[in-house]
Scaffold this motif. Structure first.
Motif, PDB file in Angstrom:
ATOM      1  N   MET A   1     -37.067  -1.884  32.760  1.00  0.00           N
ATOM      2  CA  MET A   1     -37.636  -2.425  31.530  1.00  0.00           C
ATOM      3  C   MET A   1     -36.652  -3.310  30.773  1.00  0.00           C
ATOM      4  O   MET A   1     -35.493  -2.970  30.606  1.00  0.00           O
ATOM      5  CB  MET A   1     -38.044  -1.271  30.606  1.00  0.00           C
ATOM      6  CG  MET A   1     -39.536  -1.025  30.625  1.00  0.00           C
ATOM      7  SD  MET A   1     -40.110   0.128  29.363  1.00  0.00           S
ATOM      8  CE  MET A   1     -39.060  -0.186  27.955  1.00  0.00           C
ATOM      9  N   ALA A   2     -37.125  -4.421  30.306  1.00  0.00           N
ATOM     10  CA  ALA A   2     -36.289  -5.297  29.473  1.00  0.00           C
ATOM     11  C   ALA A   2     -36.382  -4.819  28.025  1.00  0.00           C
ATOM     12  O   ALA A   2     -37.359  -4.198  27.636  1.00  0.00           O
ATOM     13  CB  ALA A   2     -36.798  -6.735  29.571  1.00  0.00           C
ATOM     14  N   THR A   3     -35.345  -5.115  27.241  1.00  0.00           N
ATOM     15  CA  THR A   3     -35.456  -4.902  25.804  1.00  0.00           C
ATOM     16  C   THR A   3     -36.312  -6.030  25.234  1.00  0.00           C
ATOM     17  O   THR A   3     -36.113  -7.196  25.573  1.00  0.00           O
ATOM     18  CB  THR A   3     -34.059  -4.953  25.139  1.00  0.00           C
ATOM     19  OG1 THR A   3     -33.236  -3.981  25.775  1.00  0.00           O
ATOM     20  CG2 THR A   3     -34.143  -4.679  23.651  1.00  0.00           C
ATOM     21  N   ILE A   4     -37.306  -5.675  24.411  1.00  0.00           N
ATOM     22  CA  ILE A   4     -38.111  -6.701  23.752  1.00  0.00           C
ATOM     23  C   ILE A   4     -37.721  -6.701  22.282  1.00  0.00           C
ATOM     24  O   ILE A   4     -37.798  -5.659  21.618  1.00  0.00           O
ATOM     25  CB  ILE A   4     -39.620  -6.406  23.889  1.00  0.00           C
ATOM     26  CG1 ILE A   4     -40.015  -6.372  25.376  1.00  0.00           C
ATOM     27  CG2 ILE A   4     -40.447  -7.455  23.151  1.00  0.00           C
ATOM     28  CD1 ILE A   4     -41.501  -6.116  25.626  1.00  0.00           C
ATOM     29  N   GLY A   5     -37.241  -7.830  21.767  1.00  0.00           N
ATOM     30  CA  GLY A   5     -36.797  -7.836  20.381  1.00  0.00           C
ATOM     31  C   GLY A   5     -36.565  -9.236  19.859  1.00  0.00           C
ATOM     32  O   GLY A   5     -36.932 -10.222  20.508  1.00  0.00           O
ATOM     33  N   THR A   6     -35.945  -9.308  18.688  1.00  0.00           N
ATOM     34  CA  THR A   6     -35.748 -10.615  18.044  1.00  0.00           C
ATOM     35  C   THR A   6     -34.269 -10.839  17.702  1.00  0.00           C
ATOM     36  O   THR A   6     -33.939 -11.616  16.809  1.00  0.00           O
ATOM     37  CB  THR A   6     -36.583 -10.709  16.747  1.00  0.00           C
ATOM     38  OG1 THR A   6     -36.234  -9.602  15.905  1.00  0.00           O
ATOM     39  CG2 THR A   6     -38.072 -10.667  17.031  1.00  0.00           C
ATOM     40  N   GLN A 148     -45.161  -9.282  26.174  1.00  0.00           N
ATOM     41  CA  GLN A 148     -45.653  -8.201  27.038  1.00  0.00           C
ATOM     42  C   GLN A 148     -46.038  -8.718  28.431  1.00  0.00           C
ATOM     43  O   GLN A 148     -45.781  -8.053  29.429  1.00  0.00           O
ATOM     44  CB  GLN A 148     -46.850  -7.503  26.370  1.00  0.00           C
ATOM     45  CG  GLN A 148     -47.270  -6.210  27.051  1.00  0.00           C
ATOM     46  CD  GLN A 148     -46.139  -5.164  27.089  1.00  0.00           C
ATOM     47  OE1 GLN A 148     -45.462  -4.921  26.087  1.00  0.00           O
ATOM     48  NE2 GLN A 148     -45.902  -4.569  28.256  1.00  0.00           N
ATOM     49  N   HIS A 149     -46.621  -9.921  28.491  1.00  0.00           N
ATOM     50  CA  HIS A 149     -46.926 -10.501  29.807  1.00  0.00           C
ATOM     51  C   HIS A 149     -45.645 -10.637  30.635  1.00  0.00           C
ATOM     52  O   HIS A 149     -45.633 -10.365  31.832  1.00  0.00           O
ATOM     53  CB  HIS A 149     -47.519 -11.910  29.668  1.00  0.00           C
ATOM     54  CG  HIS A 149     -48.891 -11.969  29.054  1.00  0.00           C
ATOM     55  ND1 HIS A 149     -49.413 -13.130  28.542  1.00  0.00           N
ATOM     56  CD2 HIS A 149     -49.841 -11.022  28.886  1.00  0.00           C
ATOM     57  CE1 HIS A 149     -50.638 -12.904  28.072  1.00  0.00           C
ATOM     58  NE2 HIS A 149     -50.912 -11.624  28.272  1.00  0.00           N
ATOM     59  N   VAL A 150     -44.566 -11.072  29.975  1.00  0.00           N
ATOM     60  CA  VAL A 150     -43.295 -11.255  30.699  1.00  0.00           C
ATOM     61  C   VAL A 150     -42.782  -9.890  31.156  1.00  0.00           C
ATOM     62  O   VAL A 150     -42.380  -9.711  32.310  1.00  0.00           O
ATOM     63  CB  VAL A 150     -42.234 -11.939  29.809  1.00  0.00           C
ATOM     64  CG1 VAL A 150     -40.946 -12.153  30.604  1.00  0.00           C
ATOM     65  CG2 VAL A 150     -42.755 -13.273  29.267  1.00  0.00           C
ATOM     66  N   GLU A 151     -42.826  -8.918  30.245  1.00  0.00           N
ATOM     67  CA  GLU A 151     -42.375  -7.561  30.572  1.00  0.00           C
ATOM     68  C   GLU A 151     -43.155  -7.014  31.772  1.00  0.00           C
ATOM     69  O   GLU A 151     -42.557  -6.454  32.698  1.00  0.00           O
ATOM     70  CB  GLU A 151     -42.535  -6.662  29.341  1.00  0.00           C
ATOM     71  CG  GLU A 151     -42.418  -5.158  29.599  1.00  0.00           C
ATOM     72  CD  GLU A 151     -41.044  -4.718  30.104  1.00  0.00           C
ATOM     73  OE1 GLU A 151     -40.050  -5.429  29.856  1.00  0.00           O
ATOM     74  OE2 GLU A 151     -40.973  -3.659  30.778  1.00  0.00           O
ATOM     75  N   ASN A 152     -44.463  -7.200  31.759  1.00  0.00           N
ATOM     76  CA  ASN A 152     -45.281  -6.642  32.848  1.00  0.00           C
ATOM     77  C   ASN A 152     -44.857  -7.160  34.213  1.00  0.00           C
ATOM     78  O   ASN A 152     -44.915  -6.437  35.198  1.00  0.00           O
ATOM     79  CB  ASN A 152     -46.763  -6.996  32.646  1.00  0.00           C
ATOM     80  CG  ASN A 152     -47.354  -6.319  31.430  1.00  0.00           C
ATOM     81  OD1 ASN A 152     -46.736  -5.414  30.854  1.00  0.00           O
ATOM     82  ND2 ASN A 152     -48.521  -6.757  31.008  1.00  0.00           N
ATOM     83  N   GLN A 153     -44.442  -8.412  34.289  1.00  0.00           N
ATOM     84  CA  GLN A 153     -44.190  -8.989  35.606  1.00  0.00           C
ATOM     85  C   GLN A 153     -42.721  -9.154  35.957  1.00  0.00           C
ATOM     86  O   GLN A 153     -42.367  -9.127  37.125  1.00  0.00           O
ATOM     87  CB  GLN A 153     -44.907 -10.330  35.714  1.00  0.00           C
ATOM     88  CG  GLN A 153     -46.413 -10.087  35.681  1.00  0.00           C
ATOM     89  CD  GLN A 153     -47.195 -11.336  35.978  1.00  0.00           C
ATOM     90  OE1 GLN A 153     -47.007 -12.344  35.316  1.00  0.00           O
ATOM     91  NE2 GLN A 153     -48.047 -11.279  36.976  1.00  0.00           N
ATOM     92  N   LEU A 154     -41.870  -9.350  34.948  1.00  0.00           N
ATOM     93  CA  LEU A 154     -40.447  -9.582  35.260  1.00  0.00           C
ATOM     94  C   LEU A 154     -39.519  -8.603  34.553  1.00  0.00           C
ATOM     95  O   LEU A 154     -38.297  -8.703  34.682  1.00  0.00           O
ATOM     96  CB  LEU A 154     -40.055 -11.020  34.870  1.00  0.00           C
ATOM     97  CG  LEU A 154     -40.788 -12.157  35.596  1.00  0.00           C
ATOM     98  CD1 LEU A 154     -40.326 -13.499  35.043  1.00  0.00           C
ATOM     99  CD2 LEU A 154     -40.561 -12.107  37.101  1.00  0.00           C
ATOM    100  N   GLY A 155     -40.096  -7.656  33.810  1.00  0.00           N
ATOM    101  CA  GLY A 155     -39.300  -6.753  32.982  1.00  0.00           C
ATOM    102  C   GLY A 155     -38.200  -6.010  33.733  1.00  0.00           C
ATOM    103  O   GLY A 155     -37.133  -5.743  33.186  1.00  0.00           O
ATOM    104  N   LYS A 156     -38.463  -5.690  34.992  1.00  0.00           N
ATOM    105  CA  LYS A 156     -37.465  -4.932  35.761  1.00  0.00           C
ATOM    106  C   LYS A 156     -36.276  -5.802  36.157  1.00  0.00           C
ATOM    107  O   LYS A 156     -35.225  -5.300  36.536  1.00  0.00           O
ATOM    108  CB  LYS A 156     -38.104  -4.371  37.039  1.00  0.00           C
ATOM    109  CG  LYS A 156     -39.106  -3.258  36.781  1.00  0.00           C
ATOM    110  CD  LYS A 156     -39.299  -2.412  38.045  1.00  0.00           C
ATOM    111  CE  LYS A 156     -40.299  -1.296  37.818  1.00  0.00           C
ATOM    112  NZ  LYS A 156     -41.709  -1.799  37.929  1.00  0.00           N
ATOM    113  N   LYS A 157     -36.454  -7.109  36.091  1.00  0.00           N
ATOM    114  CA  LYS A 157     -35.422  -8.011  36.617  1.00  0.00           C
ATOM    115  C   LYS A 157     -34.573  -8.693  35.556  1.00  0.00           C
ATOM    116  O   LYS A 157     -33.624  -9.395  35.885  1.00  0.00           O
ATOM    117  CB  LYS A 157     -36.085  -9.099  37.469  1.00  0.00           C
ATOM    118  CG  LYS A 157     -36.816  -8.573  38.693  1.00  0.00           C
ATOM    119  CD  LYS A 157     -37.412  -9.745  39.439  1.00  0.00           C
ATOM    120  CE  LYS A 157     -37.950  -9.328  40.786  1.00  0.00           C
ATOM    121  NZ  LYS A 157     -38.522 -10.486  41.481  1.00  0.00           N
ATOM    122  N   ILE A 158     -34.941  -8.549  34.277  1.00  0.00           N
ATOM    123  CA  ILE A 158     -34.186  -9.253  33.230  1.00  0.00           C
ATOM    124  C   ILE A 158     -33.843  -8.279  32.100  1.00  0.00           C
ATOM    125  O   ILE A 158     -34.559  -7.309  31.862  1.00  0.00           O
ATOM    126  CB  ILE A 158     -34.970 -10.468  32.665  1.00  0.00           C
ATOM    127  CG1 ILE A 158     -36.361 -10.060  32.127  1.00  0.00           C
ATOM    128  CG2 ILE A 158     -35.134 -11.543  33.737  1.00  0.00           C
ATOM    129  CD1 ILE A 158     -37.156 -11.215  31.511  1.00  0.00           C
TER     130      ILE A 158
END
Ligand code: TXA
Ligand code: MG
Length: 320
Positions: A1-6, A148-158
């Protein structure tokens, strides 16, 4: 999972260390890395699973900065930059030596854009390098319009996705190149051809539906959802599938004979910008419904309808 933030400072640190991160733009989310760091650029290609022959757009925050990595800025390019930057316009300009061949896949031009998103402009202002960024989707899938779209598909890689909310334009930038003094539209996008022509007069538009497009990423399958999508032919679809297994994607009206919960109407008031904003999110929603097939209708071929139709055609397995 990537961190999602600002947290722009964290993102600055990651990018300066050669990492790649998700960034918001007004068109679609990007997968960004330091455009002047070849290892970061290679990482972009590998995270996205994108062939290295498909060049990247370089994002910057001022025309003055852009001028440092291009060799020349034709008059019409300047007029377009002044009219539409920051905004959903990408210009193909002769690259200077500052830009590596990895970014441009060996082409002599570099794609340049100033995105119009407050967070990303703030980020660019505190970096001392521009950002190479393709759309943040795995190669061949629909572009992301939310963190969230980015997390769903690339979250494990970034490691990080900068969250700037939903993209307001919703389709990728219009790409304009130059043949001598003449402007050529290579990809229809968030700025309508009509708007470009109001600034510089008539332009040629090159269709990407050939097998050898000038912009190599613009292959027909580029926006495919996983479910088969058919343009028109509703009677035939109804013969083969039960209505509960059919989804629909239309401009401004519902379709008889398909359950309402399976239908996505891009803009009930027939507003092109609103339709563009919803396009990719609705394609994703349809892809995740318990249906077997998507029925889609094209929009009138004008304004942003042209760019939207281009994306729908690329997603289609069969057309009219
Ligand atoms: O709105 C956008 O343009 C988004 C956001 C993130 O800025 N970016 C985007 O990048 O759509 P991407 O990589 O998904 O699509 C860029 C397209 C590719 O099809 C690539 O082949 C083309 O631009 N391209 C890049 N550099 C080029 C060049 N020098 N000559 C011709 N085509 C180029
Ligand atoms: Mg893309």
């Amino acid at each position: 999972m990537a961190t999602i933030g600002t947290d722009i400072l964290s993102v600055k640190k990651l990018l300066s260390a050669g990492e790649v991160v998700g960034i918001p733009t007004e068109t679609v989310y990007g997968l960004a890395g330091n455009a002047f760091n070849d290892d970061a650029v290679l990482k972009i290609f590998s995270v996205k699973n994108r062939p290295q022959f498909d060049p990247l757009i370089v994002h910057t925050d001022s025309i003055a900065h852009a001028a440092t990595f291009v060799r020349s800025f034709p008059q019409k390019a300047k007029q377009l930059a002044e009219a539409f930057w920051p905004g959903p316009l990408t210009l193909l300009l002769p690259k200077s030596d500052a830009v590596s061949d990895l970014v441009t896949s060996g082409l002599s031009t570099v794609a340049v854009r100033i995105p119009n998103h407050p967070l990303t402009l703030e980020l660019l202002a505190c970096l001392d390098f521009p950002l190479a960024a393709p759309s943040a989707n795995p190669f061949g899938y629909i572009s992301p319009t939310s963190a969230q779209h980015v997390e769903n598909q690339l979250g494990k890689k970034i490691p990080y996705i900068l969250d700037g909310g939903e993209s307001t334009v919703g389709i990728e930038s219009t790409i304009v190149g130059f043949e001598g003094e003449d402007a050529v539209v290579y990809r229809l996008g968030g700025i309508a051809v009509e708007a470009i022509e109001r600034i510089i007069g008539p332009v040629q538009t090159v269709s990407h539906s050939t097998s050898n497009p000038k912009a190599p990423g613009m292959l027909k399958s580029h926006y495919s959802p996983r479910k088969p999508l058919f343009i028109n032919h509703l009677p035939e679809i109804l013969q083969q599938y039960s209505p509960s297994k059919i989804g629909s994607l239309t401009f401004n009206h519902l379709v008889d004979s398909i359950p309402a919960e399976n239908q996505r109407v891009l803009s009930p008031t027939a507003d092109y910008p609103e339709a563009a904003k919803h396009l990719f999110a609705y394609m994703r929603q349809l892809d995740s419904l318990p249906i077997d097939v998507i029925y889609a209708e094209l929009l009138p071929d004008k304004d942003l309808g042209r760019a939207i139709n281009d994306r729908i055609r690329r997603a289609a397995v069969r057309e009219v």
